[in-house]
Design a protein around this motif. Structure first.
Motif, mmCIF file in Angstrom:
data_model
loop_
_atom_site.group_PDB
_atom_site.id
_atom_site.type_symbol
_atom_site.label_atom_id
_atom_site.label_comp_id
_atom_site.label_asym_id
_atom_site.label_seq_id
_atom_site.Cartn_x
_atom_site.Cartn_y
_atom_site.Cartn_z
ATOM 1 N N UNK A 1 0.857 -1.179 0.000
ATOM 2 C CA UNK A 1 0.000 0.000 0.000
ATOM 3 C C UNK A 1 0.895 1.230 0.000
ATOM 4 N N UNK A 2 0.675 2.095 -0.975
ATOM 5 C CA UNK A 2 1.420 3.344 -1.075
ATOM 6 C C UNK A 2 0.464 4.472 -0.695
ATOM 7 N N UNK A 3 0.761 5.149 0.394
ATOM 8 C CA UNK A 3 -0.069 6.255 0.882
ATOM 9 C C UNK A 3 0.596 7.564 0.477
ATOM 10 N N UNK A 4 -0.080 8.327 -0.367
ATOM 11 C CA UNK A 4 0.504 9.558 -0.904
ATOM 12 C C UNK A 4 -0.310 10.759 -0.420
ATOM 13 N N UNK A 5 0.335 11.646 0.346
ATOM 14 C CA UNK A 5 -0.365 12.834 0.813
ATOM 15 C C UNK A 5 -1.642 12.493 1.549
ATOM 16 N N UNK A 6 -1.589 11.444 2.350
ATOM 17 C CA UNK A 6 -2.795 10.931 2.993
ATOM 18 C C UNK A 6 -2.461 10.506 4.415
ATOM 19 N N UNK A 7 -2.887 11.284 5.391
ATOM 20 C CA UNK A 7 -2.682 10.946 6.799
ATOM 21 C C UNK A 7 -3.899 10.157 7.282
ATOM 22 N N UNK A 8 -3.996 8.918 6.836
ATOM 23 C CA UNK A 8 -5.165 8.087 7.154
ATOM 24 C C UNK A 8 -5.386 7.954 8.656
ATOM 25 N N UNK A 9 -4.295 7.908 9.418
ATOM 26 C CA UNK A 9 -4.426 7.691 10.854
ATOM 27 C C UNK A 9 -5.285 8.736 11.540
ATOM 28 N N UNK A 10 -5.269 9.977 11.022
ATOM 29 C CA UNK A 10 -6.078 11.050 11.599
ATOM 30 C C UNK A 10 -7.282 11.414 10.741
ATOM 31 N N UNK A 11 -7.137 11.342 9.435
ATOM 32 C CA UNK A 11 -8.198 11.857 8.555
ATOM 33 C C UNK A 11 -9.185 10.787 8.094
ATOM 34 N N UNK A 12 -8.767 9.535 8.050
ATOM 35 C CA UNK A 12 -9.656 8.426 7.700
ATOM 36 C C UNK A 12 -9.338 7.246 8.630
ATOM 37 N N UNK A 13 -9.567 7.438 9.933
ATOM 38 C CA UNK A 13 -9.088 6.453 10.918
ATOM 39 C C UNK A 13 -9.631 5.046 10.736
#
Length: 871
Positions: free
Chosen positions: A160-172
């Motif tokens: 999984x490549x996460x680009x410009x995406x702070x999933x931990x806070x914005x899409x928990x």
């Protein structure tokens, strides 16, 4: 106590929620274990939804010029003024600015009114600010705005490549799904591409701290690497794509050395990422605002898609490019044409589509060209070209770039109509006509999440006061403008049925958006379902290699990365974004005390070296400035932030802080293809904001604040906040009386040695107000002081001490908002109770056991205690 299945109103994950009203008027909230987006998980914001449903601050009656009026007066006034302006200045003199928080049925009618019957495409949405570049990139590559995959792909991928995406806070919730899959399959690899070391780095194997706007260069270089190492799929390219040679020609000179120069990344780290991508078949690239909110956002999207097309990694389980959206119905707005450059049902302004929609709506006056996109719309308003605007469910005075100019444009506009839940927002303050809209829990309709899944939002609360659903308000204005026949709806189900029928109208499979399988569906019992839905739902798109371009082949787009960006000498690059527990401009989350406990005031992250160079101390105040505006915020000195760069969240408004509107600093620079503003990159200056005195207060009633700096947040039983003074008040009793609205005498203590003071007013054992001041940022235990508002039997001596006694444990600053667990409680679990893992801390304190967004902070506390023990 009936439980209602509904959908969360926050981000684009689209979590299912179980809402159960209680006899005392409260509402119990739980995750829906049967909803395929979240399977019962909720984040901190979703878990606290029941705490945001009070009528405090609600707009409950229509108003014209600050005076209460009837619905008939308000609707008639809007219809009459819009009609006269159109007659005098043409249809392009009016506009609607909507929101991804509207339901699909609301969106559909707003779009139909403007494009079909007013005859202008001047309807845009705050979704322009978050995912328009994804729309543009999808359409250039696929011929349609289609998200290929789904959430299951995140669990099935090997990389999984996460680009410009702070999933931990914005899409928990997505973050937790990935973390759970990683725990089951430790061989799964995760790469985080982000300028900041965010909490999402907790699960990453490789973090690439990319330089500003370096994403295009990184993925253009990846395309070249895939070709040079034989990792492309020539058969797939030949059979299912066009334009590969041109895209590769543009990329072939981008070797690792050049990519390193353009991105600021180490060549070895780039090679590691490229090799991981090349040798792993099941790759999902998840991207969000860090990609989209850029003047080159569309090119970034296509650079990512190019790599998936070149390797044939699209349309199959565990692979593909994946755009995750920031709003609950950003996708639904795209479906109905809520963007100014789209018509309806994913159709563009082509002659065939214009004719098709005109026939379906029986709308001969249909708009025939795209309208003004958000930034251009407000610029036209400032020039006097837009004479009337209707703003629905959003707050552009705070969320738009160059926000002060947006405020000035609205102030100069002859007619500003605002439909919203809240009486007090920075945008509502400028409205000539205010319309009380229904809110979450009161509305009935559908939303579509990031994986194309349509879910029902169902009401479980009565409409308060005279509030009405947005679709009803739009319908009534349309009828008064002479379009009664076309807007003859009595229920949202009728609107949805028309939306379904339009998607199927003249659709022989050449258009992606097709809901024909729902024509006979029962709206009331509709289960979450992914589109397209012909004979059955489609979980993934493009698995057959057929796209929605004229030749049914996907298009490569040749990308020329922009040159590296550097700020002016002495300046910084400002990256704007979100925090874990707040949402947009806090009109909802700002009501919940525990959601403000983690981050209670506007702040800026700055690297320790930059802070030292500028003389900015930890927790001191910082003045940020650009040629567009200024902000006054708290310094958060951290090495998570790169040197020369700053991060500040965009949530705070004039309702919550004296000068915290971060988007006022950002220029209105946009992507030339998508029109999406570059909210992630502004040039700013930073300097210490000298304050003679700092203060922290708690109060049972909302205070009247007037100091040079202030920030306020709800607390259980009242309010809490921070103050900053350039000069000490000359008359403390008068200051306290005005601020806290009482003539009662405060008790006080003063420490002349360090200049600290404390004031407290206790009445009948209850705390009315307390204020602590110091020449330096106040060291009082904030959570403990705020907690005193809910206590009884208090004495002034306890309050004035500013810290709890040995019999009153101080939990410390909140780390876990879901269960209100503080840093001291977690540290005690580690030091005194022997917890040596995040899981062990969770077993003792519950911290980190719900949404998991605080797990990285818990781990840092564990590491700090291990380090202390080692010393």
């Amino acid at each position: 106590m009936k439980t209602t299945r509904t959908t969360c109103p926050y981000c684009g994950v689209g979590c299912g929620v179980l809402a159960t009203p209680q006899p005392d008027g409260s509402v119990t909230i739980a995750g829906d274990p049967d909803h395929p987006a979240n399977f019962g998980r909720l984040c901190s914001k979703g878990s606290a939804l029941g705490e945001t449903l009070s009528l405090d601050g609600r707009l409950l009656h229509p108003e014209i010029a600050d005076k209460r009026v009837t619905w008939d007066e308000a609707l008639g006034h809007i219809a009459g003024r819009f009609t006269r302006i159109i007659a005098e200045h043409g249809p392009d003199a009016v506009a609607i600015y909507g929101s991804g928080q509207l339901l699909t049925e609301d969106y559909y009618l707003a779009n139909k009114l403007m494009k079909g019957f007013v005859g202008t495409a001047n309807i845009d949405t705050n979704s322009r600010l978050c995912m328009a570049s994804s729309v543009a990139g999808h359409k250039r590559a696929f011929g349609s705005d289609t998200v290929p995959g789904n959430y299951e792909d995140l669990e099935q991928a090997d990389l999984i490549v996460l680009v410009g995406s702070n999933l931990g806070w914005c899409h928990p919730v997505l973050y937790q799904r990935i973390a759970a899959a990683r725990a089951q399959r430790p061989e799964m690899k995760i790469v985080l591409i982000d300028p900041r070391r965010t909490v999402t780095n907790e699960i990453a194997d490789l973090h690439l701290p990319i330089g500003p706007d370096g994403d295009s260069a990184l993925f253009v270089g990846l395309l070249a690497h895939l070709a040079q190492t034989g990792a492309t799929d020539p058969a797939y390219i030949a059979a299912h794509t066009s334009g590969f040679d041109a895209a590769l020609l543009a990329a072939e000179d981008w070797d690792i050395a050049r990519v390193a120069a353009a991105t600021g990344l180490a060549p070895l780290a780039i090679s590691h990422f490229y090799d991981l991508f090349a040798r792993t078949e099941k790759v999902v690239t998840v991207y969000s605002q860090g990609v989209n909110q850029s003047a080159a956002g569309s090119d970034k999207v296509n650079a990512i898609i190019n790599c998936h097309l070149a390797s044939g990694r699209i349309g199959r389980p565990g692979m593909g490019p994946f755009s995750v959206t920031g709003q609950p119905n950003a996708m639904g707005g795209r479906e109905v044409g809520g963007l100014a450059n789209m018509l309806a049902a994913h159709m563009d302004f082509t002659p065939e589509a214009i004719d098709r929609v005109s026939r379906f709506w029986d709308a001969p006056n249909i708009a025939r060209k795209p309208g003004l996109k958000a930034v251009d719309l407000f610029a036209a308003m400032a020039r006097g070209e837009i004479k009337a605007v209707w703003i629905m469910a959003t707050n552009p005075v705070d969320s738009m770039p160059d926000a002060d100019a947006v405020r000035a444009a609205l102030a100069a506009c002859p007619l500003v109509v605002v439909s919203d839940m809240n009486r007090h927002t920075d945008t509502m303050d400028l409205a000539h006509i205010r319309l009380p809209a229904a809110g979450w829990g009161e509305k009935d309709g559908t939303v579509t999440n990031s994986e194309r899944r349509i879910s029902r939002q169902r009401p479980f609360l009565p409409l308060p006061g005279e509030a009405r659903p947005d679709w009803w308000i739009i319908k009534e204005v349309a009828r008064r403008m002479g379009h009664a026949k076309a807007f003859d709806y009595e229920t949202p189900s009728e609107i949805f049925a028309e939306h379904v029928a339009l998607s199927a109208f003249d659709n022989d499979g050449s258009r992606d958006f097709d809901l024909s399988g729902l024509i006979d569906a029962d709206y009331d019992t509709l289960a979450p379902v992914q589109w397209p839905i012909r004979t059955r739902p489609a979980a993934r798109m493009f698995g057959d290699g057929r796209f929605f371009t004229p030749d049914r082949k996907a298009r490569f787009v040749a990308i020329q990365p922009p040159p590296p960006f550097a700020p002016a000498p002495g300046g910084f690059i400002l990256n704007t974004g979100r925090v874990r527990d707040h949402w947009h401009t806090m009109t909802r989350t700002g009501k919940a005390a525990r959601l403000s406990a983690h981050m209670a005031e506007p702040f800026v992250e700055i690297h320790p070296d930059d802070a030292a160079r500028l003389g900015i101390r930890r927790a001191s105040l910082v003045r940020l400035s650009s040629r567009h505006g200024t902000a006054l915020v708290r310094a958060l000195v951290t090495d998570r932030q790169q040197r020369g760069q700053l991060f500040a969240p965009m949530h705070w408004t004039d309702q919550f802080a004296s000068n915290g509107r971060i988007d006022a600093l950002v220029p209105g620079k946009t992507d030339p293809v998508s029109g999406q503003p570059a909210l992630k990159m502004a040039q700013v200056h930073a300097e210490p904001a000298a304050m003679r005195l700092h203060g922290y207060f708690v109060a049972a009633e909302n205070p009247r604040l007037s100091s040079e700096y202030w920030a306020i947040a709800p607390a259980l039983g009242g309010w809490r906040g921070e103050l900053g003074f350039t000069a000490e008040p000359a008359d403390w009793p008068a200051f306290l009386a005005v601020t806290f609205g009482t003539e009662s005498q405060f008790q006080s203590i003063r420490d002349d040695r360090n200049g600290r003071r404390a004031f407290a007013l206790i009445e009948n054992g209850r705390l009315v107000a307390a204020l602590y001041t110091s020449p330096d940022p106040v060291l009082v235990s904030r959570q403990w002081a705020a907690g005193l508002l809910a206590e009884t039997g208090l004495s002034a001596s306890i309050v004035l001490a500013g810290r709890p006694g040995s019999d009153r444990p101080d939990g410390g600053a909140v780390v876990c908002s879901c269960f209100s667990v503080g840093i001291n409680t977690i540290a005690d679990a580690v030091a005194r109770q022997g917890c040596s893992s995040v899981e062990a801390v969770g077993a003792v304190t519950r911290a980190g056991t719900n949404c998991g967004s605080c797990r990285a902070e818990i781990r840092s506390i564990l590491d700090a205690n291990r380090l202390a023990a080692a010393e």
